[in-house]
Scaffold this motif. Structure first.
Motif, short mmCIF file in Angstrom:
data_model
loop_
_atom_site.label_atom_id
_atom_site.label_comp_id
_atom_site.label_asym_id
_atom_site.label_seq_id
_atom_site.Cartn_x
_atom_site.Cartn_y
_atom_site.Cartn_z
N MET A 55 0.82 -1.46 0.10
CA MET A 55 -0.01 0.04 -0.34
C MET A 55 0.43 1.03 0.08
N ALA A 56 0.91 2.15 -0.88
CA ALA A 56 1.80 3.81 -1.40
C ALA A 56 0.74 4.36 0.24
N CYS A 57 1.84 4.96 0.56
CA CYS A 57 1.93 6.24 1.74
C CYS A 57 1.63 7.10 1.10
N PRO A 58 0.98 8.17 1.83
CA PRO A 58 0.31 9.42 1.17
C PRO A 58 1.45 10.40 1.09
N ARG A 59 2.51 10.89 -0.05
CA ARG A 59 3.08 11.91 -0.05
C ARG A 59 3.16 12.87 -0.21
N PRO A 60 2.06 13.51 0.16
CA PRO A 60 2.05 15.16 -0.09
C PRO A 60 2.99 16.09 -0.15
N ALA A 61 3.22 17.12 -0.96
CA ALA A 61 3.61 18.37 -0.86
C ALA A 61 3.74 19.04 0.62
N ALA A 62 2.32 18.72 1.82
CA ALA A 62 2.16 19.49 2.89
C ALA A 62 1.29 18.85 3.38
N GLU A 112 -7.15 11.26 8.88
CA GLU A 112 -7.23 12.75 7.90
C GLU A 112 -5.61 13.37 8.13
N ALA A 113 -5.61 13.69 9.60
CA ALA A 113 -4.27 14.84 9.46
C ALA A 113 -2.75 13.82 9.38
N LEU A 114 -3.21 13.13 10.15
CA LEU A 114 -1.89 11.64 10.00
C LEU A 114 -1.21 11.11 8.35
N CYS A 115 -2.34 10.79 8.12
CA CYS A 115 -2.13 10.48 7.37
C CYS A 115 -2.19 11.49 5.81
N ALA A 116 -1.90 12.54 5.43
CA ALA A 116 -1.79 13.81 4.76
C ALA A 116 -0.42 13.92 5.22
N CYS A 117 0.11 13.60 6.12
CA CYS A 117 1.90 13.37 6.47
C CYS A 117 2.84 13.30 5.31
N ASP A 118 3.81 13.45 5.37
CA ASP A 118 5.44 13.51 4.75
C ASP A 118 5.78 12.18 5.62
N PRO A 119 6.20 10.93 5.87
CA PRO A 119 6.65 10.08 6.15
C PRO A 119 8.04 10.86 7.20
N HIS A 120 8.72 11.44 6.12
CA HIS A 120 10.17 11.84 6.50
C HIS A 120 10.09 13.33 6.72
N VAL A 149 8.52 5.23 10.71
CA VAL A 149 7.25 6.26 11.14
C VAL A 149 6.00 5.59 9.89
N ARG A 150 6.73 5.53 8.44
CA ARG A 150 5.74 5.38 6.87
C ARG A 150 5.32 4.02 7.54
N THR A 151 5.64 2.46 7.73
CA THR A 151 4.53 1.84 8.80
C THR A 151 4.01 1.65 9.73
N ALA A 152 3.95 3.09 9.97
CA ALA A 152 3.03 2.90 11.51
C ALA A 152 2.26 4.11 10.02
N LEU A 153 2.28 5.12 9.40
CA LEU A 153 1.19 5.90 8.75
C LEU A 153 0.67 5.16 7.46
N ARG A 154 0.35 3.69 7.12
CA ARG A 154 0.31 2.71 6.30
C ARG A 154 -0.33 1.63 7.14
N ALA A 155 0.04 1.59 8.48
CA ALA A 155 -1.26 1.30 9.67
C ALA A 155 -2.63 1.84 9.61
N MET A 156 -2.26 3.28 9.69
CA MET A 156 -3.57 3.76 10.03
C MET A 156 -4.21 4.28 9.14
N GLY A 157 -3.27 4.17 7.72
CA GLY A 157 -4.70 4.41 7.00
C GLY A 157 -5.06 3.24 6.75
N ALA A 158 -5.27 2.30 6.87
CA ALA A 158 -5.27 0.93 6.70
C ALA A 158 -6.95 0.80 8.13
N LEU A 159 -6.59 1.12 9.24
CA LEU A 159 -7.11 0.81 9.97
C LEU A 159 -8.56 2.09 10.08
N ARG A 160 -8.16 3.33 9.79
CA ARG A 160 -9.34 4.49 9.26
C ARG A 160 -10.43 4.50 8.60
#
Length: 265
Positions: free
Chosen positions: A1-8, A27-35, A67-78
């Motif tokens: 699953m790709a993790c969202p990486r918006p510009a901001a 929504e707020a967390l999954c909009a964050c760039d992992p780096h 961090v990216r792995t955790a965001l992916r998990a959050m995106g799947a659970l949300r």
């Protein structure tokens, strides 16, 4: 699953109303760039003494990956989470302290959990104090805080400690919690708020079911001010005024969150 990486972070959430808008924590967390979120976590939550930008991308890569792995998990659970009751919301919560040199003040920005059922108390406190000030803090603020009942959720101490109680929330439920986003929030501010929420959800790890693992041997560390020389009267007055105005902003955020929650129902 790709993790969202918006510009901001939160790009579409600089909404609409003059005051702000409600989004979900997910929504707020999954909009964050992992780096960027990782670097903000290290600077603002983990207390790194080293600038993460000076460490180098290769050395940061394992932390960014986690961090990216955790965001992916959050995106799947949300999408599958139980909607939390609409009687609480998270708001940005800032504080200031003297940095040890004349004219230097450090700002911390995180989040606080507020009960929307007590929004009338927040409105009354805001009206009694009269809002933000440029000069001395009004004496009514000291009187109001001195007379506040124990555990009053709108006091600065209660706001400062409120997120600790959120650490035991199951992830699917926490990710559906409402988050108030101020109108025109800066990217750096959005990242600091997101870092505080991410830290609260992950600092103790999580199980396969997305529930934080709470150990009885691990107690949340209270935030303590670093030892610094005593500020001058002018610096002490500045810090007091900044913290007072931050408290006024939190009261407005609580009242606005309650209004928006009613509107959205």
């Amino acid at each position: 699953m790709a993790c969202p990486r918006p510009a901001a972070p939160l790009p579409e959430f600089r909404l609409v109303g003059e005051e702000g808008a409600l989004v979900t924590v997910g929504e707020a967390l999954c909009a964050c760039d992992p780096h960027d979120l990782c670097v903000t976590l290290l600077r603002c939550q983990a207390g790194w003494a080293v600038d993460p930008d000076a460490v180098g991308a290769r050395r940061l890569r394992p932390l960014v990956s986690r961090v990216r792995t955790a965001l992916r998990a959050m995106g799947a659970l949300r999408p599958h989470g139980e909607a939390p009751p609409g009687h609480e919301a998270l708001i940005p919560w800032e504080s200031f302290e003297y940095a040890g040199r004349p004219g230097r003040v450090e700002r911390s920005l995180g989040a606080a959990l507020v009960p929307l059922g007590r929004a009338d108390d927040a409105r009354q406190a805001l009206a009694a104090c009269g809002g933000a000030v440029w000069g001395p803090v009004p004496p009514v603020a000291d009187r109001l805080l001195g007379e506040a009942p124990p555990g009053a959720p709108w006091t600065p101490d209660a706001l400062d400690a409120s997120l600790v109680s959120w650490e035991g929330q199951p992830w699917p439920r926490a990710l559906g919690c409402a988050l108030w986003v101020p109108h025109g929030q800066l990217r750096s501010e959005a990242l600091q708020v997101a870092a505080a929420l991410f830290w609260a959800l992950t600092r103790r790890g999580f199980s396969a079911r997305g529930r934080p693992v709470v150990s009885s041997s691990v107690a949340p560390a209270p935030r303590t001010a670093r030892r610094q020389p005593d500020p001058s009267p002018a610096d002490a007055a500045l810090v007091r005024r900044l913290n007072y105005n931050a408290w006024m902003a939190a009261l407005r955020a609580q009242a606005e969150s309650a209004r928006l929650m009613e509107v959205s129902r």
